[in-house]
Design a protein around this motif. Structure first.
Motif, mmCIF file in Angstrom:
data_model
loop_
_atom_site.group_PDB
_atom_site.id
_atom_site.type_symbol
_atom_site.label_atom_id
_atom_site.label_comp_id
_atom_site.label_asym_id
_atom_site.label_seq_id
_atom_site.Cartn_x
_atom_site.Cartn_y
_atom_site.Cartn_z
ATOM 1 N N THR A 39 0.850 -1.183 0.000
ATOM 2 C CA THR A 39 0.000 0.000 0.000
ATOM 3 C C THR A 39 0.888 1.236 0.000
ATOM 4 O OG1 THR A 39 -0.184 -0.069 2.408
ATOM 5 C CG2 THR A 39 -1.968 -1.094 1.145
ATOM 6 N N ALA A 40 0.523 2.211 -0.801
ATOM 7 C CA ALA A 40 1.307 3.442 -0.907
ATOM 8 C C ALA A 40 1.087 4.337 0.303
ATOM 9 C CB ALA A 40 0.954 4.177 -2.192
ATOM 10 N N GLU A 41 -0.062 4.195 0.926
ATOM 11 C CA GLU A 41 -0.397 4.962 2.126
ATOM 12 C C GLU A 41 -1.481 4.203 2.876
ATOM 13 O OE1 GLU A 41 -3.762 8.046 0.588
ATOM 14 O OE2 GLU A 41 -1.703 8.536 0.086
ATOM 15 N N ARG A 42 -1.794 4.661 4.052
ATOM 16 C CA ARG A 42 -2.844 4.027 4.835
ATOM 17 C C ARG A 42 -4.181 4.169 4.104
ATOM 18 N NH1 ARG A 42 -3.232 2.680 10.378
ATOM 19 N NH2 ARG A 42 -5.394 2.656 11.057
ATOM 20 N N LEU A 43 -4.923 3.067 3.977
ATOM 21 C CA LEU A 43 -6.202 3.067 3.269
ATOM 22 C C LEU A 43 -7.348 3.131 4.274
ATOM 23 C CD1 LEU A 43 -5.521 0.319 0.586
ATOM 24 C CD2 LEU A 43 -5.313 2.787 0.349
ATOM 25 N N ASP A 44 -8.307 3.995 4.025
ATOM 26 C CA ASP A 44 -9.478 4.140 4.879
ATOM 27 C C ASP A 44 -10.669 3.519 4.161
ATOM 28 O OD1 ASP A 44 -11.635 4.909 6.416
ATOM 29 O OD2 ASP A 44 -11.033 7.019 6.556
ATOM 30 N N ARG A 45 -11.041 2.309 4.571
ATOM 31 C CA ARG A 45 -12.120 1.570 3.904
ATOM 32 C C ARG A 45 -13.430 2.343 3.930
ATOM 33 N NH1 ARG A 45 -16.419 -1.605 4.165
ATOM 34 N NH2 ARG A 45 -16.496 -3.520 2.968
ATOM 35 N N GLU A 46 -13.739 2.982 5.051
ATOM 36 C CA GLU A 46 -14.998 3.723 5.156
ATOM 37 C C GLU A 46 -15.052 4.883 4.161
ATOM 38 O OE1 GLU A 46 -13.231 2.811 7.943
ATOM 39 O OE2 GLU A 46 -14.613 1.177 8.445
ATOM 40 N N GLN A 47 -13.932 5.505 3.914
ATOM 41 C CA GLN A 47 -13.886 6.607 2.962
ATOM 42 C C GLN A 47 -13.932 6.097 1.517
ATOM 43 O OE1 GLN A 47 -10.315 8.904 3.081
ATOM 44 N NE2 GLN A 47 -11.092 10.476 1.721
ATOM 45 N N LEU A 48 -13.192 5.037 1.230
ATOM 46 C CA LEU A 48 -13.108 4.518 -0.132
ATOM 47 C C LEU A 48 -14.377 3.815 -0.586
ATOM 48 C CD1 LEU A 48 -9.493 3.073 -0.054
ATOM 49 C CD2 LEU A 48 -10.271 5.062 -1.326
ATOM 50 N N GLU A 50 -17.641 3.718 1.023
ATOM 51 C CA GLU A 50 -18.746 4.101 1.896
ATOM 52 C C GLU A 50 -20.057 3.459 1.446
ATOM 53 O OE1 GLU A 50 -20.959 8.136 3.460
ATOM 54 O OE2 GLU A 50 -19.093 8.284 2.348
ATOM 55 N N GLY A 51 -20.662 2.688 2.333
ATOM 56 C CA GLY A 51 -21.943 2.066 2.063
ATOM 57 C C GLY A 51 -21.889 0.820 1.198
ATOM 58 N N ILE A 52 -20.722 0.377 0.806
ATOM 59 C CA ILE A 52 -20.579 -0.811 -0.032
ATOM 60 C C ILE A 52 -20.023 -1.937 0.825
ATOM 61 C CG2 ILE A 52 -19.461 -1.803 -2.055
ATOM 62 C CD1 ILE A 52 -19.206 1.049 -3.156
ATOM 63 N N GLN A 53 -20.723 -3.070 0.858
ATOM 64 C CA GLN A 53 -20.298 -4.175 1.704
ATOM 65 C C GLN A 53 -19.008 -4.824 1.182
ATOM 66 O OE1 GLN A 53 -23.292 -7.108 2.436
ATOM 67 N NE2 GLN A 53 -22.014 -8.271 3.813
ATOM 68 N N ARG A 54 -18.922 -5.053 -0.101
ATOM 69 C CA ARG A 54 -17.739 -5.691 -0.689
ATOM 70 C C ARG A 54 -16.874 -4.613 -1.333
ATOM 71 N NH1 ARG A 54 -17.256 -9.791 -5.688
ATOM 72 N NH2 ARG A 54 -15.168 -10.526 -5.217
ATOM 73 N N CYS A 55 -15.746 -4.330 -0.726
ATOM 74 C CA CYS A 55 -14.868 -3.253 -1.180
ATOM 75 C C CYS A 55 -13.729 -3.839 -2.024
ATOM 76 C CB CYS A 55 -14.303 -2.523 0.034
ATOM 77 S SG CYS A 55 -13.334 -1.082 -0.383
#
Length: 67
Positions: A39-48, A50-55
């Motif tokens: 990963t190039a930087e810390r990933l924020d699942r909630e931001q990337l 949002e509202g999608i169960q399968r990211c």
């Protein structure tokens, strides 16, 4: 990535290998010493995703001069 593409680590560095995503955001990078995808930087699942169960983050590895 180096192992999966059957490339030497020097080829990844010398040929300008890079990882890109559809929206041009740099989520991932290639570790120069190991050839691993990191990963190039810390990933924020909630931001990337949002509202999608399968990211899912899709990316492409481009190695210049190999084709």
């Amino acid at each position: 990535v180096a192992k999966d593409l059957a490339l030497q680590l020097a080829a990844l560095r010398d040929r300008g290998a890079r990882v890109v995503s559809a929206d041009r955001t740099q989520y991932f990078a290639l570790h120069a010493n190991s050839g691993h995808l990191v990963t190039a930087e810390r990933l924020d699942r909630e931001q990337l995703c949002e509202g999608i169960q399968r990211c899912v983050l899709r990316c492409e590895v481009i190695v210049e001069g190999e084709m």
